[in-house]
Structure formats: structure tokens, C-alpha cells
Design an enzyme around this catalytic site. Sequence first.
Site, PDB file in Angstrom:
ATOM      1  N   TYR A  62       0.068  28.162  76.464  1.00 57.74           N
ATOM      2  CA  TYR A  62       1.106  27.233  76.006  1.00 57.74           C
ATOM      3  C   TYR A  62       0.927  27.040  74.505  1.00 57.74           C
ATOM      4  CZ  TYR A  62       3.768  23.002  75.101  1.00 57.74           C
ATOM      5  OH  TYR A  62       4.652  22.102  74.575  1.00 57.74           O
TER       6      TYR A  62
ATOM      7  N   LYS B 274      -2.352  17.512  66.668  1.00 60.98           N
ATOM      8  CA  LYS B 274      -2.796  16.456  67.586  1.00 60.98           C
ATOM      9  C   LYS B 274      -3.823  15.536  66.954  1.00 60.98           C
ATOM     10  CE  LYS B 274      -1.497  18.418  72.054  1.00 60.98           C
ATOM     11  NZ  LYS B 274      -0.413  17.478  72.336  1.00 60.98           N
TER      12      LYS B 274
ATOM     13  N   ASP C 120      -4.667  29.093  68.170  1.00 61.53           N
ATOM     14  CA  ASP C 120      -3.984  27.811  68.338  1.00 61.53           C
ATOM     15  C   ASP C 120      -5.015  26.786  68.810  1.00 61.53           C
ATOM     16  OD1 ASP C 120      -2.618  25.594  69.239  1.00 61.53           O
ATOM     17  OD2 ASP C 120      -1.155  26.702  70.442  1.00 61.53           O
TER      18      ASP C 120
ATOM     19  N   TYR D 172      10.521  15.743  79.220  1.00 62.41           N
ATOM     20  CA  TYR D 172      10.391  16.333  80.557  1.00 62.41           C
ATOM     21  C   TYR D 172      10.939  15.399  81.634  1.00 62.41           C
ATOM     22  CZ  TYR D 172       7.088  18.926  77.695  1.00 62.41           C
ATOM     23  OH  TYR D 172       6.510  19.639  76.686  1.00 62.41           O
TER      24      TYR D 172
END
Length: 431
Positions: free
Chosen positions: A151, A281, A252, A23
Site C-alpha cells: 500500500y 505520518k 516508502d 472509506y
Amino acid sequence: MSAPDNHWEQMLADDRAHIWHPYAQASDPGFITPVVGANGVRLQLADGRELIDGMASWWCAIHGYNHPVMNRAVQQQLETMSHVMFGGLTHPPAIKLAAMLVDLTPEGLNRVFFSDSGSVSVEVAMKMAIQYWQAIGKPGKQKMVALRSGYHGDTLATMSVCDPVTGMHHLFGDVVLKQFFAPAPDCAFDGPCPESDMEEISDILARHHEEIAAVIVEPVVQGAGGMRFYSPDYLRKLRALCDAFDVLLIFDEIATGFGRTGKLFALEHAGVEPDLLCLGKSLTGGYMTLAATIANDRIAEGIDGGEAGAFMHGPTFMGNPLACASAIASIELLLSQPWQRTVARLQTELEQGLAPARDFEQVADVRTLGAIGVIELKEAVNMREVQPMFVEQGIWIRPFGKLVYTMPPFIMNSEDTASVTAGMLEVVARL
């Protein structure tokens, strides 16, 4: 603030010349902080300072850094086998980890497919859903339904189920698959979900269920799309809708899994079982990159009986032994401790520490859930300006958009939590 020595000046010059950070502009990444070590909840900088890490390295380092139990698990596995292909071969760490995940997740989730990252685990779930329907003779069911403000990753397919307007992927709108989107739930976490919150998604399913393969949501917490918390009751009603219209349900839990919301998995707040569950994660405690997609027998048996006779996906580093050993150690370490009490303490401390921000004119909302603390601003922050301000406070906080938030390692003590929240307040007050 002391300046980096000549060695680090050259290293930073090489970084800017060759590394493309996430980003960020390739030619000018902005404020970059060189880290030379990490221990506990602290990052050690090249200039000698230490920062308290309020981000758990993008939410994954739940046990902090340089943990002796985690270190030992990786070292022991390294002495045995660092990697072996997973096609036609298997090994003890993968077998043990898969059994652990099946035991910890809802009863019907029995088949574990390993991959390398959270985005890929979502891609895998989407592909499984599409291949399942094709295998049982309904090839027209290929679309997904997702929630606005959601997301699910940065890869091409996962971008298609991220928020198409406010999300970070709108630039790719003409390339990514066109999916269906329902409004994000407005119902508060601690309240019921009114039928009005279900009207639009119910209408989408009623009109388009013959072309919809699955609904995908982040249960209870919408992460990088807005750090929004919503009622578990929504998930119960969503499960009923999916059953009524013969559509699969994907959860998710890449951000929420392994204790972040106060439950081992966020789905436990609702008592709902999805058809497919995505994990990543903190699965390995932040030590190695690993993700998993867990499917029920309906999905597995359907795909097995189809034309291909197998699920058509196979990452090179699937089931990496080092990563699996890290995950086993992380899960065992988490479950050996009173982690629920720890997360509850963190929630109380985050709520108390961030509460004064509610009085700031520039703040739209302050909210906490589990080990998640969020200050939502009325205007987006300027990252180039705000990132150095947090470093000056001795903390590592990486905001995005209008959100200044913390998801700290679970090992953070009360004193360090107070330092993180005080630093966040100081920076927000100056904006």
C-alpha cells in the site's frame, strides 16, 4: 453510556448531513464517535468518556496528544510566521529540518523535497524516477514494480502501485496506470530470504528493465495492505537486483519511519540505501501534515541536467513553517529519550498481551514487531458492528479487512498497553 447533549446531537446531525468520512458512505458513515479533546494517550468523548488510543491517530501521534514540548514549538513558530510560499523563498525551520533528515538517513540521501502528505511524497518519488530517466536520455523507463499486499497511498498514481487485487483500489483498475507486480516476500522477519522469493521479481526486471523506472517497496513492514513483516535480507537482495538491471529503488517509510519497528528507519534492519526515501505520518508527531521525499545526488543531478532543468512539482504549502517546526520538535523529542528501549518494551507487552488470541478458532495469525501488534482473522470484520465494541472496551482501535491491530503512541505505559490488548482480545473473542 450517557447520551450526547442536544448540542452534540445537532452537531452529529450536521456531520452526517455534510461530511464525507474516509472509506465511508456519504449518506450513512456508520458509527461516528465525537471527540472534544485529547491528552496523552486518551481521547475525550463528547459524552464524558475517555478512550485509550491504540491507533496513534493512524500511526502518526508517537508522542501522544497535547504534549507541552510540541505545543510550545508550534506556538513559538506561529508568533514568527505561519506560512510563506516556498517558490523562491526559504526559512529557518525548513533549512534546519532538511539538514536533520539528511543527517539521520543514509549517507547518500542528500536532497529533501517537502510535500503535504504521504501519498504525495510517493507521487513525488515516482515522478522523480520517471523524470530522471527522461532527463538522461532513457524516456522509455516509465513503469514501476511494486509488491503484492503493498500500500502506498490513495492518489491516482499511488493507487497504481498498491495491490491490484486484494487492495482497496481495484475499482479503479481500468483507470490507473498498469504497473508490474511481484509476489510479497514469504521470508520471515527473523530469517534469511531464499532465492525462491526473488525469482519472479528478478524475472520481471530481466525481461522489462528497459521500461522500468523504479521498484517501490515498504521496507520490512507492509502496512495497510496487510500488516505483513518480512526478512530484511529481501531488501539487500532487491538492492543488488536493482543495481544489476539499472533500476531505481524507492523505499516508502511513511508508516515505519521514526522508530515504529525498533529502528529509527526500517531500512536500518537491512543496512540498505534506496535512491529515494518517502517519509510522512509521524514526521511531525501528528501535529501537522507534512511529508518528505529524499533523493540521492544521482537523481538530483540527472533531473537538473535534463530538458526542464528542474523537477516539475511544487505544492502550495510545501515546506510550511508550522509543519517544519513541528517536525523538528518531534524528532528532537524522540531522540532525546531512550526510544529504542520504549519500543522494545511495547513490543514485549504487545506480544504477551495478544498471544492468547492464537488459540482462538477465528484467528489466522498473531504477530508483533516494534510498536506494532496484529491479530489477523480468517474473515473480514464488519466495521459497523465491531467499532462500537472497541469503544465499549474503552479503547480506540480501527480495524480493516481481516486485521485487528494496534500501533500505539510511544508514550503509552504498561497499564494502558494491557488495557488495549485485553480489549482487543475481548472483542475478537466475541466475533
